[in-house]
Design an enzyme around this catalytic site. Structure first.
Site, PDB file in Angstrom:
ATOM      1  N   CYS A  39      43.158 -16.614  45.946  1.00  0.00           N
ATOM      2  CA  CYS A  39      41.966 -15.841  45.808  1.00  0.00           C
ATOM      3  C   CYS A  39      42.065 -14.579  46.614  1.00  0.00           C
ATOM      4  O   CYS A  39      41.039 -13.946  46.509  1.00  0.00           O
ATOM      5  CB  CYS A  39      40.651 -16.642  46.349  1.00  0.00           C
ATOM      6  SG  CYS A  39      40.579 -16.692  48.031  1.00  0.00           S
ATOM      7  N   ASP A  41      41.874 -13.825  49.774  1.00  0.00           N
ATOM      8  CA  ASP A  41      41.378 -13.936  51.156  1.00  0.00           C
ATOM      9  C   ASP A  41      42.093 -14.797  52.354  1.00  0.00           C
ATOM     10  O   ASP A  41      42.260 -15.816  52.425  1.00  0.00           O
ATOM     11  CB  ASP A  41      39.810 -14.563  50.921  1.00  0.00           C
ATOM     12  CG  ASP A  41      38.938 -14.054  50.426  1.00  0.00           C
ATOM     13  OD1 ASP A  41      39.123 -12.769  50.192  1.00  0.00           O
ATOM     14  OD2 ASP A  41      37.679 -14.532  49.987  1.00  0.00           O
ATOM     15  N   CYS A  66      38.084  -9.263  52.589  1.00  0.00           N
ATOM     16  CA  CYS A  66      37.297  -7.819  52.570  1.00  0.00           C
ATOM     17  C   CYS A  66      36.947  -7.022  53.627  1.00  0.00           C
ATOM     18  O   CYS A  66      37.826  -7.419  54.883  1.00  0.00           O
ATOM     19  CB  CYS A  66      35.984  -8.538  51.846  1.00  0.00           C
ATOM     20  SG  CYS A  66      35.276  -9.621  53.290  1.00  0.00           S
ATOM     21  N   CYS A 111      33.387 -14.593  56.285  1.00  0.00           N
ATOM     22  CA  CYS A 111      34.383 -13.854  56.480  1.00  0.00           C
ATOM     23  C   CYS A 111      35.100 -13.799  58.094  1.00  0.00           C
ATOM     24  O   CYS A 111      36.105 -13.734  58.264  1.00  0.00           O
ATOM     25  CB  CYS A 111      34.494 -12.411  56.108  1.00  0.00           C
ATOM     26  SG  CYS A 111      33.686 -12.257  54.273  1.00  0.00           S
TER      27      CYS A 111
HETATM   28  S1  FES Z   1      36.995 -12.787  53.398  1.00  0.00           S
HETATM   29 FE1  FES Z   1      36.462 -13.580  51.580  1.00  0.00          FE
HETATM   30  S2  FES Z   1      34.800 -12.514  50.819  1.00  0.00           S
HETATM   31 FE2  FES Z   1      35.450 -11.670  52.910  1.00  0.00          FE
END
Ligand code: FES
Length: 170
Positions: A39, A41, A66, A111
């Site tokens: 994904c 992340d 992100c 996050c």
């Molecule tokens: S790390 Fe997944 S949305 Fe920020």
């Protein structure tokens, strides 16, 4: 259709654009990953630890997350420098990191949790690799470690569901 930008504060945006301590430590004492490449992340922490004093001498990270994840990871590497593993374990929580960064939109709390989860995983791994169990480290995973695990399980489940049928067969 354009998306509404998230209300990140200037500190988050600055660390996102100019992250500190980004990149590998080639001779790291311990490396830990949290998140899932499927994904996107994903975060890796590299720690250089003084094995006599158990002080973190250097901390760096790589993140494919992100802006919130990059900014929180960056600030974590600054917050833990020159602290002992015990002090880091006890004092660094996702709430403290979020506060240090001046706050995050609530949809982005996870996050920061993922960043601290990766850090705690690295510390746990350091002791596990040495067959050692410091008295201050709980056997049970912390909130942040549990959340990282949950995210990974969820991402794995989703990536399996999204795979075309022929790829699913052995
Ligand atoms: S790390 Fe997944 S949305 Fe920020």
């Amino acid at each position: 259709m354009s998306r509404i930008p998230l209300p990140y504060n200037p500190k988050v945006m600055d660390l996102f654009r100019n992250p500190k301590n980004l990149g590998k430590i080639e001779d790291a004492t311990v490396v830990a990953v949290a998140g899932n490449p499927a994904c996107g992340d994903m975060i890796t922490f590299y720690l250089k630890i003084n094995e006599q004093t158990l002080v973190i001498e250097k901390a760096q990270f790589e993140s494919y997350g992100c802006a919130a994840n990059i900014a929180t990871s960056s600030i974590v590497t600054e917050m833990i420098k020159n602290l002992t593993l015990e002090a880091v374990w006890t004092d660094i929580t996702w709430e403290k990191v979020t506060q240090e960064i001046g706050g995050l939109p609530s949809v982005k709390f996870h996050c920061g949790v993922l960043a601290v989860g990766a850090l705690k995983r690295a510390i746990r791994k350091y002791f596990k690799d040495r067959n050692s169990e410091p008295a201050w480290m709980p056997k049970e995973n912390t909130f942040e470690e549990k959340q990282a695990l949950e995210e990974e399980e969820l991402a794995n489940m989703l990536s399996k569901r999204l795979k075309p049928e022929e790829e699913k067969s052995p």
